[in-house]
Design an enzyme around this catalytic site. Structure first.
Site, PDB file in Angstrom:
ATOM      1  N   GLN A   2      32.145  39.459  41.701  1.00  0.00           N
ATOM      2  CA  GLN A   2      32.464  38.187  42.314  1.00  0.00           C
ATOM      3  C   GLN A   2      31.498  37.965  43.475  1.00  0.00           C
ATOM      4  O   GLN A   2      30.460  38.634  43.504  1.00  0.00           O
ATOM      5  CB  GLN A   2      33.923  38.192  42.732  1.00  0.00           C
ATOM      6  CG  GLN A   2      34.869  38.344  41.504  1.00  0.00           C
ATOM      7  CD  GLN A   2      36.330  38.103  41.800  1.00  0.00           C
ATOM      8  OE1 GLN A   2      36.735  37.733  42.869  1.00  0.00           O
ATOM      9  NE2 GLN A   2      37.185  38.342  40.781  1.00  0.00           N
ATOM     10  N   GLU A  31      31.756  35.853  33.977  1.00  0.00           N
ATOM     11  CA  GLU A  31      32.028  37.082  34.751  1.00  0.00           C
ATOM     12  C   GLU A  31      31.069  38.146  34.245  1.00  0.00           C
ATOM     13  O   GLU A  31      31.102  38.495  33.054  1.00  0.00           O
ATOM     14  CB  GLU A  31      33.469  37.571  34.559  1.00  0.00           C
ATOM     15  CG  GLU A  31      34.503  36.747  35.275  1.00  0.00           C
ATOM     16  CD  GLU A  31      35.897  37.366  35.228  1.00  0.00           C
ATOM     17  OE1 GLU A  31      36.024  38.612  35.267  1.00  0.00           O
ATOM     18  OE2 GLU A  31      36.852  36.580  35.144  1.00  0.00           O
ATOM     19  N   ASN A  67      42.251  36.639  36.588  1.00  0.00           N
ATOM     20  CA  ASN A  67      43.628  36.922  36.180  1.00  0.00           C
ATOM     21  C   ASN A  67      44.631  36.133  37.033  1.00  0.00           C
ATOM     22  O   ASN A  67      45.694  35.748  36.553  1.00  0.00           O
ATOM     23  CB  ASN A  67      43.914  38.422  36.302  1.00  0.00           C
ATOM     24  CG  ASN A  67      43.043  39.247  35.358  1.00  0.00           C
ATOM     25  OD1 ASN A  67      42.470  38.726  34.405  1.00  0.00           O
ATOM     26  ND2 ASN A  67      42.929  40.537  35.624  1.00  0.00           N
ATOM     27  N   TYR A  75      31.494  43.908  32.192  1.00  0.00           N
ATOM     28  CA  TYR A  75      31.282  44.769  33.365  1.00  0.00           C
ATOM     29  C   TYR A  75      30.830  46.132  32.845  1.00  0.00           C
ATOM     30  O   TYR A  75      31.359  46.606  31.846  1.00  0.00           O
ATOM     31  CB  TYR A  75      32.583  44.942  34.148  1.00  0.00           C
ATOM     32  CG  TYR A  75      33.124  43.666  34.757  1.00  0.00           C
ATOM     33  CD1 TYR A  75      32.627  43.187  35.955  1.00  0.00           C
ATOM     34  CD2 TYR A  75      34.142  42.953  34.128  1.00  0.00           C
ATOM     35  CE1 TYR A  75      33.129  42.017  36.533  1.00  0.00           C
ATOM     36  CE2 TYR A  75      34.654  41.785  34.696  1.00  0.00           C
ATOM     37  CZ  TYR A  75      34.136  41.321  35.890  1.00  0.00           C
ATOM     38  OH  TYR A  75      34.640  40.166  36.453  1.00  0.00           O
ATOM     39  N   ASN A  80      41.855  31.873  31.543  1.00  0.00           N
ATOM     40  CA  ASN A  80      41.035  33.057  31.787  1.00  0.00           C
ATOM     41  C   ASN A  80      41.460  34.202  30.870  1.00  0.00           C
ATOM     42  O   ASN A  80      42.657  34.506  30.781  1.00  0.00           O
ATOM     43  CB  ASN A  80      41.213  33.518  33.248  1.00  0.00           C
ATOM     44  CG  ASN A  80      40.453  34.802  33.536  1.00  0.00           C
ATOM     45  OD1 ASN A  80      39.225  34.813  33.557  1.00  0.00           O
ATOM     46  ND2 ASN A  80      41.176  35.897  33.739  1.00  0.00           N
ATOM     47  N   GLU A  81      40.496  34.787  30.188  1.00  0.00           N
ATOM     48  CA  GLU A  81      40.718  36.003  29.377  1.00  0.00           C
ATOM     49  C   GLU A  81      42.048  35.962  28.618  1.00  0.00           C
ATOM     50  O   GLU A  81      42.852  36.904  28.698  1.00  0.00           O
ATOM     51  CB  GLU A  81      40.634  37.257  30.265  1.00  0.00           C
ATOM     52  CG  GLU A  81      39.261  37.440  30.866  1.00  0.00           C
ATOM     53  CD  GLU A  81      39.033  38.779  31.555  1.00  0.00           C
ATOM     54  OE1 GLU A  81      40.005  39.510  31.812  1.00  0.00           O
ATOM     55  OE2 GLU A  81      37.855  39.097  31.835  1.00  0.00           O
ATOM     56  N   GLU A 125      37.876  34.647  43.492  1.00  0.00           N
ATOM     57  CA  GLU A 125      39.249  34.670  42.980  1.00  0.00           C
ATOM     58  C   GLU A 125      40.198  34.969  44.147  1.00  0.00           C
ATOM     59  O   GLU A 125      39.816  35.649  45.107  1.00  0.00           O
ATOM     60  CB  GLU A 125      39.365  35.776  41.915  1.00  0.00           C
ATOM     61  CG  GLU A 125      40.771  35.933  41.358  1.00  0.00           C
ATOM     62  CD  GLU A 125      40.843  36.846  40.123  1.00  0.00           C
ATOM     63  OE1 GLU A 125      39.793  37.363  39.688  1.00  0.00           O
ATOM     64  OE2 GLU A 125      41.960  37.032  39.604  1.00  0.00           O
TER      65      GLU A 125
HETATM   66  O1  AHR Z   1      36.761  39.897  38.289  1.00  0.00           O
HETATM   67  C1  AHR Z   1      37.890  40.714  38.286  1.00  0.00           C
HETATM   68  C2  AHR Z   1      38.787  40.480  37.060  1.00  0.00           C
HETATM   69  O2  AHR Z   1      38.084  40.889  35.915  1.00  0.00           O
HETATM   70  C3  AHR Z   1      39.143  39.041  36.769  1.00  0.00           C
HETATM   71  O3  AHR Z   1      40.278  38.639  37.459  1.00  0.00           O
HETATM   72  C4  AHR Z   1      39.415  39.066  35.298  1.00  0.00           C
HETATM   73  O4  AHR Z   1      39.138  37.833  34.693  1.00  0.00           O
HETATM   74  C5  AHR Z   1      38.538  40.185  34.780  1.00  0.00           C
HETATM   75  O5  AHR Z   1      39.248  41.051  33.956  1.00  0.00           O
END
Ligand code: AHR
Length: 497
Positions: free
Chosen positions: A347, A292, A72, A244, A172-173, A27
């Site tokens: 990432q 992700e 993001n 995450y 995205n999201e 990103e």
């Molecule tokens: O990977 C970091 C961020 O985590 C990304 O930009 C977003 O999609 C997620 O919230």
């Protein structure tokens, strides 16, 4: 001693792995691009400004696909800013991460980098502040041969051949209030449908990924998937999942059990996809793009200067405990390879990443590089259905957590059976694998990552956390057995040759 017994048979399979399950993500965030994959002033930079030391590590991990440019970031990105003569590109305030975006790296640079890294691009379009037409125009710019405004613009920008980008994320999201242009499921489902339609009309060979929930815990989870899919079903091929995990509470047993959440998340999204499929009497199956996933918490709270260029953000330094959870998460993805076709470790470089760099200096492997790279190298093939019985534990949030988490993959081409096993327990565990249908296969290698303090890290100066070869398992009449070390990540390879 704790025991685990795995029973598998060559004839009982989950499915073939899609190699894209070992993907990753770059990103425009912190030093992922600038100072990560791209640093023209670095002594190891090539003629395009790409860091060759980083490229070597990416190739070693056999990364098959890389998602780009966000995240993001993409929700405020105008792709036109990142193409054409570099001196004409605007510097912009980047609102997702509060940085300044110089735009000296953009779509064509990324495509070139992918070629050198040996991976495929997974492009995301802006459905936050962007429009269906802007997204469609990017498909024309990237994929159309020539003779139209946007394809000729690409040629004028030096990319004479089309990039042939196959897979595209529709934003995205979009369920998250932190997202620029955040939408309700109805608003998003409609715009995603219309965007995907125009993108596919521009290039019928493309595949699209609908945004699912940004986390399993979102209050809109479930209804978001059902609503957005209901509206966009005919024009999308995958739905995304993101997750995450952290160990802020410093509870190792609970932390290592988090992959059970990931598994339950996958099963719930499959259920949502199949609910909509059933409701529509559709013959089409929507698959999953877990685009992700990672551990993310070590760097939380780190300060950086607002509006600076390529600041040090989200630079998590991973430890040995993370090796074990990342290993379990990879096992989960493999166990569901019949529906999870794409996955991206988020990432790739510097930003919550397996590869770390110094500006102008070294590049090195973080601890989590090892389970990721080894699973990518050896986890391709047919995942076998395996019945696992063994010792279990309860933790704060979970019951019946297997001490040992396993997945078995048969690579027909190499005639190799690979057993991935994570021992979550602080005690040794005797592993027996009954390898039905694999007569004549014997152990050729046992690689282990073990013996470190859970907070042990790899840094620019020393990288103690490394895989090592250990004694081969014993061959039994109907399988193999070995003793797994406490808190260990293991890869056992069996071969006929
Ligand atoms: O990977 C970091 C961020 O985590 C990304 O930009 C977003 O999609 C997620 O919230």
């Amino acid at each position: 001693m704790n025991k685990t017994r795995v029973i598998l048979d060559r004839d009982f399979t989950v499915g073939k792995t899609d190699e894209r399950i070992f993907g990753s993500f770059i990103e425009h965030l912190g030093r992922a691009v600038y100072g990560g994959i791209f640093e023209p002033t670095h002594p190891a930079a090539d003629e395009d400004g790409f860091r060759t030391d980083v490229l070597e590590l990416v190739k070693e991990a056999k990364v098959p696909i890389v998602r780009y440019p966000g995240g993001n970031f993409v929700s405020g990105y105008n792709w036109r800013d990142g193409v054409g003569p570099v001196e004409d590109r605007p510097r912009r305030l980047e609102l997702a991460w509060g940085s300044t975006e110089p735009n000296t790296f953009g779509t064509n640079e990324f495509m070139k980098w992918c070629k050198k890294a040996g991976c495929e691009p997974l492009m995301a379009v802006n459905l936050g502040t962007g429009t269906p037409e802007e997204a469609r125009a990017l498909v024309e710019y990237c994929n159309h041969k020539g003779g139209t405004y946007y394809s000729d613009l690409r040629i004028q920008h030096g990319a004479t051949q089309p990039h042939k980008v196959k897979t595209w994320c529709l934003g995205n999201e979009m369920d998250g209030p932190w997202q620029m242009g955040h939408k309700t499921a109805e608003e998003y489902g409609r715009v995603a449908c219309e965007t995907a339609k125009l993108m596919k009309w521009t290039d019928p060979s493309v595949e699209t990924v609908l945004c699912g929930s940004s986390a399993w815990g979102m209050s809109t989870f479930g209804t978001w998937e059902a609503t957005a899919l209901d509206l966009a079903y005919d024009h999308v091929d995958y739905i995304s999942l993101h997750t995450y995990y952290n160990n802020h509470e410093k509870n190792l047993k609970n932390f290592l059990a988090r992959s059970m959440d990931m598994e339950a998340f996958i099963l719930s999204v499959i259920a949502a996809c199949d609910f909509v499929k059933g409701k529509k009497h559709s013959k089409k199956t929507i698959n999953l793009s877990f685009d992700e996933w990672n551990v993310w918490y070590h760097s939380n709270g780190a300060k950086f200067e607002k509006w600076s260029e390529a600041p040090h953000i989200l630079e998590d330094v991973y430890d040995f405990a993370d090796v074990l959870l990342v290993g379990c998460m990879l096992n989960v993805l493999l166990r569901h390879c019949d529906r999870v076709k794409i996955a991206c470790l988020a990432q790739l470089v510097n930003v919550i990443a397996p590869i770390m760099t110094e500006n102008g200096g070294k590049a090195w492997k973080q601890t989590i590089f090892h389970p990721y790279a080894l699973t990518s190298q050896y986890g391709r093939g047919t995942v076998l259905q395996a019945k696992t019985e063994g010792s279990k534990y309860d933790s704060k949030d979970y019951t019946d957590v297997s001490d040992v988490d396993t997945v078995c993959v048969f690579n027909e081409e190499k005639q190799e059976l690979c057993i991935f096993a994570v021992n979550r327990s602080e005690e040794e565990n005797t592993l027996f694998v009954k390898t039905g249908g694999f007569e004549g296969f014997t152990p050729v290698e046992h690689i282990v990552i073990a013996g470190f303090e859970t907070d042990c890290t790899n840094t620019a100066h020393a990288q103690p956390v490394q895989p090592t070869a250990t004694a081969l398992p014993q061959t039994e009449t109907d399988g193999i057995s070995t003793v797994l070390r406490p808190l260990s990540w293991n890869l056992i390879r069996l071969s006929k040759n």
